[in-house]
Design a protein around this motif. Structure first.
Motif, short mmCIF file in Angstrom:
data_model
loop_
_atom_site.label_atom_id
_atom_site.label_comp_id
_atom_site.label_asym_id
_atom_site.label_seq_id
_atom_site.Cartn_x
_atom_site.Cartn_y
_atom_site.Cartn_z
N ILE A 116 0.84 -1.20 0.00
CA ILE A 116 0.00 0.00 0.00
C ILE A 116 0.87 1.25 0.00
O ILE A 116 0.63 2.21 -0.74
N ALA A 117 1.90 1.25 0.85
CA ALA A 117 2.79 2.41 0.92
C ALA A 117 3.50 2.63 -0.40
O ALA A 117 3.62 3.76 -0.89
N LEU A 118 3.97 1.54 -1.01
CA LEU A 118 4.68 1.66 -2.29
C LEU A 118 3.78 2.26 -3.36
O LEU A 118 4.21 3.11 -4.15
N ALA A 119 2.51 1.83 -3.38
CA ALA A 119 1.58 2.36 -4.38
C ALA A 119 1.28 3.84 -4.15
O ALA A 119 0.91 4.56 -5.09
N ALA A 120 1.43 4.31 -2.91
CA ALA A 120 1.12 5.71 -2.60
C ALA A 120 2.31 6.65 -2.74
O ALA A 120 2.14 7.87 -2.72
N ILE A 121 3.51 6.08 -2.88
CA ILE A 121 4.72 6.91 -2.94
C ILE A 121 4.90 7.51 -4.33
O ILE A 121 4.88 6.79 -5.33
N GLU A 122 5.07 8.81 -4.39
CA GLU A 122 5.38 9.51 -5.64
C GLU A 122 6.75 10.15 -5.47
O GLU A 122 6.89 11.25 -4.93
N ALA A 123 7.79 9.42 -5.87
CA ALA A 123 9.17 9.87 -5.64
C ALA A 123 9.85 10.16 -6.98
O ALA A 123 9.60 9.46 -7.97
N PRO A 124 10.73 11.18 -7.01
CA PRO A 124 11.40 11.53 -8.26
C PRO A 124 12.45 10.51 -8.70
O PRO A 124 12.82 10.47 -9.86
N ASN A 125 12.97 9.71 -7.77
CA ASN A 125 13.98 8.72 -8.13
C ASN A 125 13.92 7.53 -7.18
O ASN A 125 13.22 7.56 -6.16
N VAL A 126 14.66 6.50 -7.54
CA VAL A 126 14.60 5.26 -6.79
C VAL A 126 15.14 5.41 -5.38
O VAL A 126 14.68 4.72 -4.45
N TRP A 127 16.10 6.33 -5.17
CA TRP A 127 16.69 6.50 -3.84
C TRP A 127 15.69 7.12 -2.87
O TRP A 127 15.58 6.69 -1.72
N ILE A 128 14.97 8.14 -3.35
CA ILE A 128 13.94 8.75 -2.51
C ILE A 128 12.84 7.72 -2.23
O ILE A 128 12.30 7.65 -1.11
N GLN A 129 12.50 6.94 -3.23
CA GLN A 129 11.49 5.91 -3.07
C GLN A 129 11.90 4.89 -2.00
O GLN A 129 11.11 4.54 -1.11
N ALA A 130 13.15 4.44 -2.07
CA ALA A 130 13.64 3.47 -1.10
C ALA A 130 13.70 4.07 0.30
O ALA A 130 13.31 3.43 1.29
N ALA A 131 14.20 5.31 0.40
CA ALA A 131 14.29 5.97 1.70
C ALA A 131 12.90 6.17 2.31
O ALA A 131 12.70 5.95 3.51
N THR A 132 11.93 6.55 1.48
CA THR A 132 10.57 6.75 1.96
C THR A 132 9.98 5.44 2.46
O THR A 132 9.35 5.39 3.53
N LEU A 133 10.18 4.37 1.70
CA LEU A 133 9.65 3.07 2.10
C LEU A 133 10.28 2.60 3.42
O LEU A 133 9.60 2.03 4.28
N ALA A 134 11.59 2.87 3.58
CA ALA A 134 12.26 2.49 4.83
C ALA A 134 11.73 3.29 6.01
O ALA A 134 11.51 2.74 7.10
N VAL A 135 11.48 4.60 5.80
CA VAL A 135 10.93 5.44 6.86
C VAL A 135 9.54 4.94 7.26
O VAL A 135 9.20 4.85 8.45
N VAL A 136 8.72 4.62 6.25
CA VAL A 136 7.38 4.09 6.54
C VAL A 136 7.49 2.78 7.32
O VAL A 136 6.78 2.58 8.32
N ALA A 137 8.39 1.88 6.90
CA ALA A 137 8.54 0.59 7.57
C ALA A 137 8.92 0.76 9.04
O ALA A 137 8.31 0.15 9.92
N ILE A 138 9.91 1.61 9.29
CA ILE A 138 10.36 1.81 10.68
C ILE A 138 9.30 2.53 11.49
O ILE A 138 8.99 2.15 12.63
N GLY A 139 8.73 3.59 10.91
CA GLY A 139 7.73 4.37 11.64
C GLY A 139 6.50 3.55 11.99
O GLY A 139 6.00 3.61 13.13
#
Length: 323
Positions: free
Chosen positions: A158-181
């Motif tokens: 669900i989080a991955l489908a909602a992420i709108e990131a300009p590049n793969v690094w921001i996407q990965a960092a966002t997903l990691a933040v969501v996972a930890i949070g």
């Protein structure tokens, strides 16, 4: 000096870019985390059952071990798969979301079915037999981590489908933040919930004032009510989230009839009340219809899961896996 100034200017530029990236990650993580709220509520509602029957001194260590298992599930097992899907097979995200949504509908409908038609289970009876405390703790922790894996997979998708990131690094960092949070939010809440009755008991016995002792007794009496409320809210959240995922997935795949009708009915309901209540009424109507669809789809899946999927899993994993 000019070289030093140029270096400092470059460092400042890099810092600005980094700060912007951090803001992007925080904003995207907040948005993606909000999308997973229903599954998070259910996760927090499900976990306390794994701590029933243990001494209070073992509750927090067990929660910590489940938390570590949850982080391993999200960051080590699920996140790499999610990133590969997002970048090499994005077409698979919607079907996987719908598969997870179907699981949520099944779980929610099964809980309702068990309330309406309670019945015993051989596997549950076996689980309630007296066992060695150490082995019982290990079994409960493994069971909790397995359940967490399924819910974590849904959260990450669900989080991955909602992420709108300009590049793969921001996407990965966002997903990691969501996972930890999400993990800290869920199991931090669980820790507070399971220790609240101990706090209440301590206040009831040792508080220096009658008000404090009364507060402690109130906490002890309220905890069963809170657990029941969590169970109800968690079930409703599962059905709402699962139903909405299936309906949205059908729209993405070109079958938008149901979603369009629900939208139109919710819109009509929202504009049938005073303007101050329009937004809330429209959202509530849509969530209710999504949840009703989730119940209906889950009831359809119950015989499929118990008569088809369960026996097939039993052929490969044994009777326990079948259950």
């Amino acid at each position: 000096m000019s070289g030093l100034l140029a270096l400092l200017d470059d460092v400042a530029a890099i810092a600005k870019v980094a700060a912007t990236s951090v803001d992007d990650v925080a904003a995207a993580a907040g948005k993606a985390g909000a999308k997973t709220a229903g599954v998070i509520i259910d996760d927090a509602a499900v976990t306390p059952k794994y701590l029933q029957g243990f001494a209070p001194a073992r509750e927090l260590p067990i929660i910590w071990r489940i938390t570590r298992g949850s982080l391993f599930n999200k960051l080590i097992l699920l996140m790499p798969v999610a990133m590969l899907l997002a970048n090499f097979a994005p077409w698979a995200i919607t079907p996987l979301l719908m598969l997870g949504g179907s699981y949520l509908c099944f779980e929610g409908a099964e809980k309702i079915f068990h309330v309406l038609f309670p019945h015993a289970s051989h596997e549950i009876a076996q689980d309630m037999t007296i066992k060695d405390p150490g082995h019982l703790e290990e079994a409960k922790i493994k069971g909790a981590i397995k359940t967490d894996f399924i819910l974590s997979a849904e959260i990450m998708t669900i989080a991955l489908a909602a992420i709108e990131a300009p590049n793969v690094w921001i996407q990965a960092a966002t997903l990691a933040v969501v996972a930890i949070g999400v993990t800290l939010a869920v199991y931090g809440s669980v820790a507070l919930i399971v220790k609240m009755d101990d706090v209440g008991l301590f206040l009831a016995n040792r508080a220096p004032t009658p008000v404090g002792r009364g507060l402690g007794r109130g906490l002890v009496k309220f905890m069963p009510v809170l657990m029941w409320l969590l169970s109800v809210v968690g079930t409703a959240a599962m059905l709402w989230v699962g139903g909405s995922i299936i309906i949205h997935g059908l729209e993405v795949l070109g079958f938008g009839w149901l979603g369009h009708h629900i939208h139109d009915l919710a819109y009509a309901a929202g504009h049938a009340v005073p303007a101050a209540w329009t937004g809330f009424t429209e959202w509530s109507a849509k969530a209710t219809m999504d949840g009703v669809f989730g119940v209906a789809w889950g009831l359809v899946l119950i015989p499929v899961a118990t008569k088809v999927i369960g026996p097939v899993m039993g052929m490969f994993g044994g009777e326990k896996e079948s259950h």
